[in-house]
Design an enzyme around this catalytic site. Structure first.
Site, short mmCIF file in Angstrom:
data_model
loop_
_atom_site.label_atom_id
_atom_site.label_comp_id
_atom_site.label_asym_id
_atom_site.label_seq_id
_atom_site.Cartn_x
_atom_site.Cartn_y
_atom_site.Cartn_z
N ASP A 149 24.61 28.09 51.64
CA ASP A 149 23.82 27.49 50.56
C ASP A 149 24.73 26.79 49.58
OD1 ASP A 149 21.98 26.77 48.69
OD2 ASP A 149 21.31 28.79 48.20
N ASP A 206 21.93 19.88 48.86
CA ASP A 206 21.70 21.32 48.94
C ASP A 206 21.38 21.75 50.36
OD1 ASP A 206 21.05 23.95 48.53
OD2 ASP A 206 19.29 23.57 47.29
#
Length: 423
Positions: free
Chosen positions: A69, A278
């Protein structure tokens, strides 16, 4: 981090990683549709595809799987002090595990970019709570442990040992041991190990892709085009200073440039409106006015090609309200290309990246497919987020030393075969 032995080990890792990259297999993990909430007309925002890799931690090592992440700082693991450690890390079985007190530098100063400041529990240990845009959260204690991947071991890695979690999709939450935070914060994994570059390449097929720490000096890799990271030193309420924030400057649909003011893409005085790359978010989100302009132009260019789902109350994941009926027995028709125009580089989103089939939703012989750009205002989010679905078949490099992100088109399944099977 102040212990001489630890510094020596970290320096050895950094030296190793800069001369020889560490290459790990990356997997696309799909969450079964039965684990997803299904109200009559609305599917709540969640992640039903995660990017994972495997490693081991502790002494002796315990095998774990973590979601990568780039939108998060603190890495964390599901911790469970019991013999059943499947999808959990058991700290009682590791001699290298240690909890971090409230008085430590890690708890007091290195957590400055956490959205929720840490607190001190009754045992004077550093207690952390992490919350995410899909309304999931997890909490536990800050700890340190030895992380092992490739041929490297990194002792003293700070992470969250979480014993309480809340998620609207518990089966999704339990399939991985934890999450690897990889943004630019002080306690992110890439900051702690000191690498100057990392990259990934995501594929839908097997093998699922590549995660690489270090330089990707491969003769078959196309030259990357870079966009600079945006820096704002002043703290602003809606600007994430440790995110991989880039400048989106415009969007084209085929050759048609959306006629939007440049100010729509620039963060305002509160920090709202930044653009973040992201890997932990599945799809791409655009602020309302930009989303509406893209939606209207895509509809205009697919008129007569795609059949719009005529159900005004159907909103996929709470933010994707442009959906279509597509005959499942036929290939998806040729679609216009959506081009994201960043400062210095353009990223083209083609064909299958523009539509996503909603599991379990059928209309006669048609499947329900939704446009993979969502409306940030419906979530709500105060930012543009470039999710990993739009990054498939793209080599994406995070160059921390030069504060930039690079992109190059790539068949990521072939890249993985070259690196892991030497074909």
């Amino acid at each position: 981090m102040a212990f001489p032995l630890l510094l020596l080990l970290l320096q050895s890792f950094i030296s190793y990683s800069t001369t020889k990259p560490i290459i790990l297999p990356l997997k696309n993990q799909k969450i079964p549709s039965m684990s997803l909430p299904k109200p009559p007309n609305k599917l709540f925002f969640h992640h039903n595809i995660s990017l994972t890799f495997s490693l081991s931690i502790g002494t002796p090592p315990q095998n774990i799987t973590m979601v990568i992440d780039t939108g998060s700082e603190l890495s964390w693991l599901h911790c469970k002090k019991s013999p059943n450690t499947q999808n959990f890390f058991n700290p009682l079985l590791s001699s290298s595990y240690s909890l971090i007190p409230c008085s430590s530098q890690s708890c007091q100063t290195q957590t400055r970019d956490f959205p929720i400041p840490p607190s001190c529990d009754s045992a004077k240990l550093c207690h952390v709570i992490l919350a995410y845009a899909d309304e999931s959260s997890t909490e536990g204690n800050l700890a340190s442990e030895t992380f092992r991947f490739g041929d490297s071991a990194v002792p003293g890695t700070v992470f969250g040992c979480m014993d309480t979690s809340f998620s609207s999709t518990p089966l999704e939450d339990s399939k991985n041991t934890g999450l690897m935070g990889m943004n630019r914060g002080a306690l992110s994994f890439v900051s702690q190990i000191g690498v100057s570059k990392f990259s990934y390449c995501i594929s839908d097929s097997d093998p699922g892709g590549v995660l690489l720490f270090g330089d990707a000096n491969f003769t078959w890799l196309r030259p990357l085009n870079y966009t600079p990271l945006i820096q704002i030193s002043l703290p602003l309420p809606y600007f994430d200073r440790v995110a991989y924030s880039v400048q989106l400057e415009g969007i084209r649909v085929s050759d048609k440039l959306l006629q939007l003011p440049k100010s729509f893409f620039v963060p305002d005085h509160t920090g709202a409106g930044q653009t973040m790359v992201d890997s932990g978010t599945q799809f791409t989100f655009l602020l309302g006015p930009v989303y509406t302009a893209l939606k209207n132009e895509f509809l205009n260019q697919t008129k007569g090609i795609l059949k719009v789902l005529d159900e005004p109350n159907f909103v996929f994941q709470g933010a994707f309200d442009l959906c279509f009926r597509v005959n499942v027995s036929e290939p998806i028709p040729a679609l216009p290309t959506v081009v994201l125009m960043f400062r210095g580089v353009e990223v083209s989103i083609l064909g299958g990246r523009l539509l996503y089939r909603v599991a379990g939703e059928e209309r006669g012989g048609d499947g329900v497919y939704c446009f993979t750009f969502g409306n940030s205002d419906l979530v709500p989010l105060e930012a543009y987020i470039i999710g990993h679905h739009q990054q498939h078949d793209m080599w994406v490099e995070y160059d921390l030393k030069n504060s930039r992100v690079g992109f190059a088109p790539m068949r990521c399944d072939l890249a993985a075969k070259r690196l892991f099977f030497r074909v």
